[in-house]
Write a protein that holds these residues in place. Structure first.
Motif, PDB file in Angstrom:
ATOM      1  N   GLU A 209     -24.839  -6.933  28.570  1.00 14.51           N
ATOM      2  CA  GLU A 209     -24.955  -8.277  28.413  1.00 14.51           C
ATOM      3  C   GLU A 209     -23.971  -8.909  29.122  1.00 14.51           C
ATOM      4  O   GLU A 209     -24.422 -10.033  29.569  1.00 14.51           O
ATOM      5  CB  GLU A 209     -24.299  -8.552  26.764  1.00 14.51           C
ATOM      6  CG  GLU A 209     -25.360  -7.867  25.737  1.00 14.51           C
ATOM      7  CD  GLU A 209     -24.866  -8.030  24.437  1.00 14.51           C
ATOM      8  OE1 GLU A 209     -23.584  -8.406  24.354  1.00 14.51           O
ATOM      9  OE2 GLU A 209     -25.369  -7.452  23.364  1.00 14.51           O
ATOM     10  N   GLU A 210     -22.843  -8.532  29.519  1.00 16.68           N
ATOM     11  CA  GLU A 210     -21.899  -9.076  30.623  1.00 16.68           C
ATOM     12  C   GLU A 210     -22.346  -9.153  32.014  1.00 16.68           C
ATOM     13  O   GLU A 210     -22.467 -10.088  32.820  1.00 16.68           O
ATOM     14  CB  GLU A 210     -20.505  -8.445  30.459  1.00 16.68           C
ATOM     15  CG  GLU A 210     -20.109  -8.475  29.121  1.00 16.68           C
ATOM     16  CD  GLU A 210     -18.681  -7.716  29.214  1.00 16.68           C
ATOM     17  OE1 GLU A 210     -18.488  -6.986  30.046  1.00 16.68           O
ATOM     18  OE2 GLU A 210     -17.956  -7.919  28.212  1.00 16.68           O
ATOM     19  N   SER A 211     -23.226  -8.258  32.481  1.00 11.95           N
ATOM     20  CA  SER A 211     -23.775  -8.172  33.640  1.00 11.95           C
ATOM     21  C   SER A 211     -25.267  -7.222  33.739  1.00 11.95           C
ATOM     22  O   SER A 211     -25.219  -6.185  33.824  1.00 11.95           O
ATOM     23  CB  SER A 211     -22.921  -7.246  34.641  1.00 11.95           C
ATOM     24  OG  SER A 211     -23.410  -7.346  35.714  1.00 11.95           O
ATOM     25  N   PRO A 212     -26.416  -8.314  33.197  1.00 12.61           N
ATOM     26  CA  PRO A 212     -27.622  -7.438  33.235  1.00 12.61           C
ATOM     27  C   PRO A 212     -27.961  -6.619  34.368  1.00 12.61           C
ATOM     28  O   PRO A 212     -28.338  -5.362  34.149  1.00 12.61           O
ATOM     29  CB  PRO A 212     -28.534  -8.699  33.189  1.00 12.61           C
ATOM     30  CG  PRO A 212     -27.718  -9.940  32.412  1.00 12.61           C
ATOM     31  CD  PRO A 212     -26.482  -9.558  33.143  1.00 12.61           C
ATOM     32  N   GLY A 213     -27.954  -7.123  35.642  1.00 11.04           N
ATOM     33  CA  GLY A 213     -28.411  -6.539  36.763  1.00 11.04           C
ATOM     34  C   GLY A 213     -29.585  -5.836  36.720  1.00 11.04           C
ATOM     35  O   GLY A 213     -30.628  -6.101  35.728  1.00 11.04           O
ATOM     36  N   LYS A 214     -30.191  -5.115  37.659  1.00 16.30           N
ATOM     37  CA  LYS A 214     -31.477  -4.622  37.805  1.00 16.30           C
ATOM     38  C   LYS A 214     -31.544  -3.048  38.176  1.00 16.30           C
ATOM     39  O   LYS A 214     -30.457  -2.664  38.920  1.00 16.30           O
ATOM     40  CB  LYS A 214     -32.506  -5.148  38.831  1.00 16.30           C
ATOM     41  CG  LYS A 214     -32.790  -6.633  38.229  1.00 16.30           C
ATOM     42  CD  LYS A 214     -33.904  -7.416  39.353  1.00 16.30           C
ATOM     43  CE  LYS A 214     -34.376  -8.542  38.654  1.00 16.30           C
ATOM     44  NZ  LYS A 214     -35.444  -8.935  39.660  1.00 16.30           N
ATOM     45  N   SER A 215     -32.410  -2.463  37.764  1.00 13.51           N
ATOM     46  CA  SER A 215     -32.525  -1.003  38.298  1.00 13.51           C
ATOM     47  C   SER A 215     -33.086  -1.004  39.607  1.00 13.51           C
ATOM     48  O   SER A 215     -33.829  -1.831  39.983  1.00 13.51           O
ATOM     49  CB  SER A 215     -33.474  -0.247  37.418  1.00 13.51           C
ATOM     50  OG  SER A 215     -33.094  -0.144  35.926  1.00 13.51           O
TER      51      SER A 215
END
Length: 326
Positions: A108-114
């Motif tokens: 939630e704080e840093s969704p990012g991507k795979s």
């Protein structure tokens, strides 16, 4: 031939509802069923580890040859057989439910991507009746670009220094320390033909990820051992982002029979929280090591649960392991 076909039909390693298998290795469940086929001559079951692929078998030959030519006795290959990871339970252990919660908070704080690609060390055991085991320690790095270009680099690690990285990642990856390059492939821009599995971006949500894994590993949506095997396969193709790490933690937390084992220092010197799972009547046990801070899968180790004198195996011996490098 009829007898052999009857044995295969009885084992049913690939059932009618598992979908098309195409040209890729059998999953863990199918491999296990094949390994447990009863022998006509012995009349009993044995457990036999098979090298994952023809490429791996060739790599084992290359590694043994390289060690012999370089002056290192080929017996060093067998001598590098690892001991199982040792977990220590304590009151400070972090539960799987808490790891799942932490992973969700991090996402939630840093969704990012795979990111497509992975970096890992792996080891597998192949055996022949009455012979010493042969080990294949290796490290592989796979990276892909947005335009579809990429590369794979596989290096045989030095069995005298297990756990020491032999590939330095970066804009121009290179081998470091002792290591024999087994294969190096580069792919031009375009459709990625090197990795046909998991070619679509992974979805968000634990249920959606489970269904996504089941496309490539039929049974992952209903069999815990298949799910663990599918997660292993997935993170050898993708480096999960925070959302997928959280989804993996959630899927693991829902596996009945996945028990806490305690804290462990893995083969790369990292501290993790370990969990054990023993599929029924399989003869194998999984040890899954997670980063307690965000649920990252650090290691998956397989050990045998019963003695097999013919293949010089004792209960607790390591059959294979993978350690991901992030």
């Amino acid at each position: 031939m009829t007898d052999e076909l009857d044995l295969l039909r009885e084992a049913n390693p690939v059932s009618a509802d598992t979908g098309p298998w195409r040209d890729r290795p059998l999953n863990a469940r199918a491999e296990l069923l094949l390994r447990q086929l009863p022998s006509r001559d012995r009349g009993r079951r044995t457990v036999r580890r098979v090298i994952w692929s023809l490429e791996a078998a060739a790599a084992a030959t290359v590694l043994a040859l390289a060690l012999t030519v370089s002056g290192t006795p080929s017996s060093a290959v067998a001598a590098s057989r690892p001991l199982p990871l040792v977990a220590h339970a304590s009151r400070a252990d972090v539960s799987l439910a808490e790891i799942d919660r932490r992973a969700r908070t991090a996402a939630e704080e840093s969704p990012g991507k795979s990111e497509r690609g992975s970096h890992l060390q792996s080891w597998a055991l192949s055996m022949k009746s009455g012979e010493d085991p042969v080990t294949l320690p290796r490290e592989s790095l796979t990276r892909w670009n947005a335009d579809g270009s990429g590369f794979t680099l596989e290096v045989a690690t030095d069995p005298r220094h297990p756990g020491r990285a032999v590939i330095e990642d970066g804009p121009r990856p290179r081998t470091v320390h002792e290591g024999e390059v087994l294969s190096e492939e580069r792919y031009p821009p375009g459709i990625n033909s090197a990795n046909q599995d998991y070619f679509e971006d992974p979805p968000a949500g634990a249920a959606a990820l489970r269904d996504y894994l089941a496309v490539w590993s039929p049974g992952a949506d209903r069999d815990p051992a298949e799910l663990i095997s599918a997660i292993e396969s997935f993170i050898t193709v993708w480096t999960p982002g925070p959302r997928q790490r959280a989804d993996i933690a959630t899927l693991l937390s829902r596996i009945e029979g996945l028990r806490p084992a305690g804290k462990v220092t893995d083969r790369l010197g990292r501290e993790g929280q370990a969990f054990r799972f023993t599929p029924r009547a399989s003869g194998l046990r999984y040890l899954i090591v997670l980063d307690p801070a965000d649920g990252t899968v650090l290691d998956v180790e397989e050990t045998i649960t019963r003695d097999d004198p013919e293949y010089r195996l004792k209960a607790g011996d390591v059959i294979s392991y993978k350690a991901w490098i992030y």
